[in-house]
Enzyme design. Structure first.
Site, mmCIF file in Angstrom:
data_model
loop_
_atom_site.group_PDB
_atom_site.id
_atom_site.type_symbol
_atom_site.label_atom_id
_atom_site.label_comp_id
_atom_site.label_asym_id
_atom_site.label_seq_id
_atom_site.Cartn_x
_atom_site.Cartn_y
_atom_site.Cartn_z
ATOM 1 N N PRO A 14 1.345 -0.927 -0.401
ATOM 2 C CG PRO A 14 0.045 -1.017 2.343
ATOM 3 C CD PRO A 14 1.141 -1.941 0.943
ATOM 4 C CD GLN A 68 -2.172 -0.123 5.223
ATOM 5 O OE1 GLN A 68 -1.983 1.091 5.174
ATOM 6 N NE2 GLN A 68 -1.322 -1.060 5.824
ATOM 7 C CB CYS A 99 2.099 5.208 8.658
ATOM 8 S SG CYS A 99 1.855 6.566 7.744
ATOM 9 C CE LYS A 138 3.237 -2.463 4.359
ATOM 10 N NZ LYS A 138 3.406 -0.658 5.220
ATOM 11 C CG ASN A 199 7.014 -3.663 2.826
ATOM 12 O OD1 ASN A 199 7.037 -2.993 3.648
ATOM 13 N ND2 ASN A 199 7.445 -3.551 1.605
ATOM 14 N N GLY A 200 10.687 -4.292 1.957
ATOM 15 C CA GLY A 200 11.698 -2.780 2.348
ATOM 16 C C GLY A 200 12.289 -3.776 1.678
ATOM 17 N N GLY A 223 6.755 -1.999 -2.786
ATOM 18 C CA GLY A 223 6.936 -0.845 -2.897
ATOM 19 C C GLY A 223 7.214 0.048 -3.503
ATOM 20 N NE ARG A 224 10.892 2.515 -0.397
ATOM 21 C CZ ARG A 224 11.341 2.703 0.319
ATOM 22 N NH1 ARG A 224 12.488 4.165 0.066
ATOM 23 N NH2 ARG A 224 12.257 2.071 0.900
HETATM 24 C C1 LIG Z 1 4.306 6.872 -0.677
HETATM 25 C C2 LIG Z 1 4.733 6.371 0.466
HETATM 26 C C3 LIG Z 1 3.712 6.317 0.638
HETATM 27 C C4 LIG Z 1 2.896 5.193 1.459
HETATM 28 N N1 LIG Z 1 1.122 5.121 2.450
HETATM 29 C C5 LIG Z 1 1.476 3.362 2.770
HETATM 30 C C6 LIG Z 1 0.162 2.915 3.333
HETATM 31 O O1 LIG Z 1 -0.634 3.651 2.944
HETATM 32 N N2 LIG Z 1 0.182 2.061 4.324
HETATM 33 C C7 LIG Z 1 1.346 1.112 4.599
HETATM 34 O O2 LIG Z 1 1.284 0.774 4.746
HETATM 35 N N3 LIG Z 1 2.540 1.961 4.311
HETATM 36 C C8 LIG Z 1 2.378 2.660 3.072
HETATM 37 N N4 LIG Z 1 4.075 3.220 3.111
HETATM 38 C C9 LIG Z 1 4.932 1.556 3.633
HETATM 39 C C10 LIG Z 1 4.957 1.044 2.364
HETATM 40 O O3 LIG Z 1 3.964 -0.223 2.048
HETATM 41 C C11 LIG Z 1 6.329 -0.116 2.282
HETATM 42 O O4 LIG Z 1 6.387 -0.866 3.824
HETATM 43 C C12 LIG Z 1 7.628 0.408 2.525
HETATM 44 O O5 LIG Z 1 7.444 1.673 1.330
HETATM 45 C C13 LIG Z 1 9.160 -0.348 2.414
HETATM 46 O O6 LIG Z 1 8.542 -1.343 0.864
HETATM 47 P P1 LIG Z 1 9.510 -0.639 -0.354
HETATM 48 O O7 LIG Z 1 11.035 -0.396 -0.091
HETATM 49 O O8 LIG Z 1 9.371 -1.529 -1.047
HETATM 50 O O9 LIG Z 1 9.078 0.403 -0.750
HETATM 51 C C14 LIG Z 1 3.928 4.280 1.941
HETATM 52 C C15 LIG Z 1 5.063 4.433 1.206
HETATM 53 C C16 LIG Z 1 5.579 5.245 0.229
HETATM 54 C C17 LIG Z 1 6.646 5.027 0.261
#
Ligand SMILES: Cc1cc2nc3c(=O)[nH]c(=O)nc-3n(C[C@H](O)[C@H](O)[C@H](O)COP(=O)(O)O)c2cc1C
Length: 317
Positions: A14, A68, A99, A138, A199-200, A223-224
């Site tokens: 998300p 979520q 978050c 999460k 995740n991460g 995510g990213r």
């Molecule tokens: C722009 C942005 C928005 C995010 N929004 C949410 C969210 O709505 N809910 C959530 O659980 N995590 C949120 N996250 C965290 C991501 O879900 C994820 O845990 C985090 O980016 C690490 O994973 P990644 O390295 O694959 O990006 C957000 C992250 C970013 C960068």
């Protein structure tokens, strides 16, 4: 059932402001095994905000999909879960306990939940008992770096009825800096019997395979790493099958971006399509030769049709 959905899967994370239904459909089509909505405010639903309720909506083609929620009040979160089941019938409900942003943690939600084990347990229990579908949680690894509470909170989640736990192993104080501590995913996997989603910092298939191998996680969440590269899911699926991945051609990239611009226009209207697609096109152009000038042109555009034209020209025919 839930463990079967999740086993060996690659899930779209998300991302508030990013993983809207159009983007989620793109990722599902390219191999994401499950998707989760952006975080939805349980307080917003309590106050009957229709804009908040809209964030729960999804297309049938997105399934399996989780909705979520964030919040800090057990009853409001349980009501939110119930409301989602009545209104949109998701496949699972996810609780945001990760978050780190100020406007969320100042209200005791997101990763602030990691400061109160008793309240966290009460919330997970209330949500799990409120609905017949799986409730997942999460979390981050803790509030302060090296003061990890992930194992403790994953156990509480399990004991309170959670069907799976996702771990982004950073602290709240780290926000998105430094690196995620994957060894914490391994520690949580050892500590609980429910599925663990790692995740991460997964940015390609090799990272995903490494996360599976090093942590023993049941699924990976990205995510990213998908921004500008939703093909990451296809790449991971190919790696899991032991097949070589053929990267998308320029024409495939162009088609995907233009289709996304059109889908945005249709779903949200011209104003949002133009505003929102600028950053998304920029992600796609990043690192490609000549991207700087094209990106500047995209950001100066006043219509989504103009952005389409720039993308068309950039990738050629
Ligand atoms: C722009 C942005 C928005 C995010 N929004 C949410 C969210 O709505 N809910 C959530 O659980 N995590 C949120 N996250 C965290 C991501 O879900 C994820 O845990 C985090 O980016 C690490 O994973 P990644 O390295 O694959 O990006 C957000 C992250 C970013 C960068």
């Amino acid at each position: 059932m839930f463990p079967d959905i999740i086993k060996n899967s690659a899930v779209l994370a998300p991302l508030a402001g990013v993983t809207d239904p159009v983007y989620r459909r793109v990722c599902r089509r390219l191999g994401a095994d499950a998707v989760v909505t952006e975080m939805v405010s349980a307080d917003g639903l309590h106050y009957k905000s229709e804009n908040t309720a809209k964030l729960m909506e999804f297309d049938e083609s997105e399934r399996p999909v989780g909705v979520q929620f964030f919040g800090s009040d057990p009853e409001r979160l349980a009501n939110a879960a119930r409301f989602a089941c009545e209104r949109v019938k998701p496949d699972f409900i996810d609780l945001n306990a990760g978050c780190p942003v100020a406007k969320v943690v100042k209200n005791g939600a997101g990763s602030a939940l990691l400061k109160d084990a008793a309240l966290f347990g009460k919330i997970v229990e209330a949500m799990s008992q409120a609905v017949a579908i799986p409730v997942t949680v999460k979390i981050r690894s803790g509030w302060n770096m090296y003061e990890w509470v992930d194992v403790e909170f994953a156990r509480i989640a399990q004991d309170s009825g959670a069907a799976a736990v996702t771990l982004h192993p950073r602290s709240q104080t780290m926000m998105f800096t430094g690196h995620s501590f994957w060894e914490r995913i391994a520690a949580v996997k050892e500590a609980v019997s429910i599925p663990v989603i790692g995740n991460g910092d997964v940015t390609n298939a090799a990272d995903a395979m490494k996360m599976f191998a090093e942590t023993g996680c049941d699924a990976v969440m990205i995510g990213r790493g998908s921004l500008g590269n939703p093909w990451i899911f296809a790449e991971i699926k190919a790696a899991q099958r032991g097949e070589a991945f053929i990267p998308p051609s320029s024409q495939e990239r162009k088609t995907l971006i233009i289709d996304q611009i059109r889908a945005f226009r249709e779903a949200y209207g011209e104003q949002r399509a133009c505003g929102d697609m600028k950053k998304r096109v920029a992600w796609h152009l990043k690192g490609l030769p000549g991207a700087g000038a094209a990106r500047a042109e995209v950001f100066a555009s006043s219509s989504s049709l103009k952005i389409e034209e720039i993308v068309d020209r950039f990738f050629g025919s």
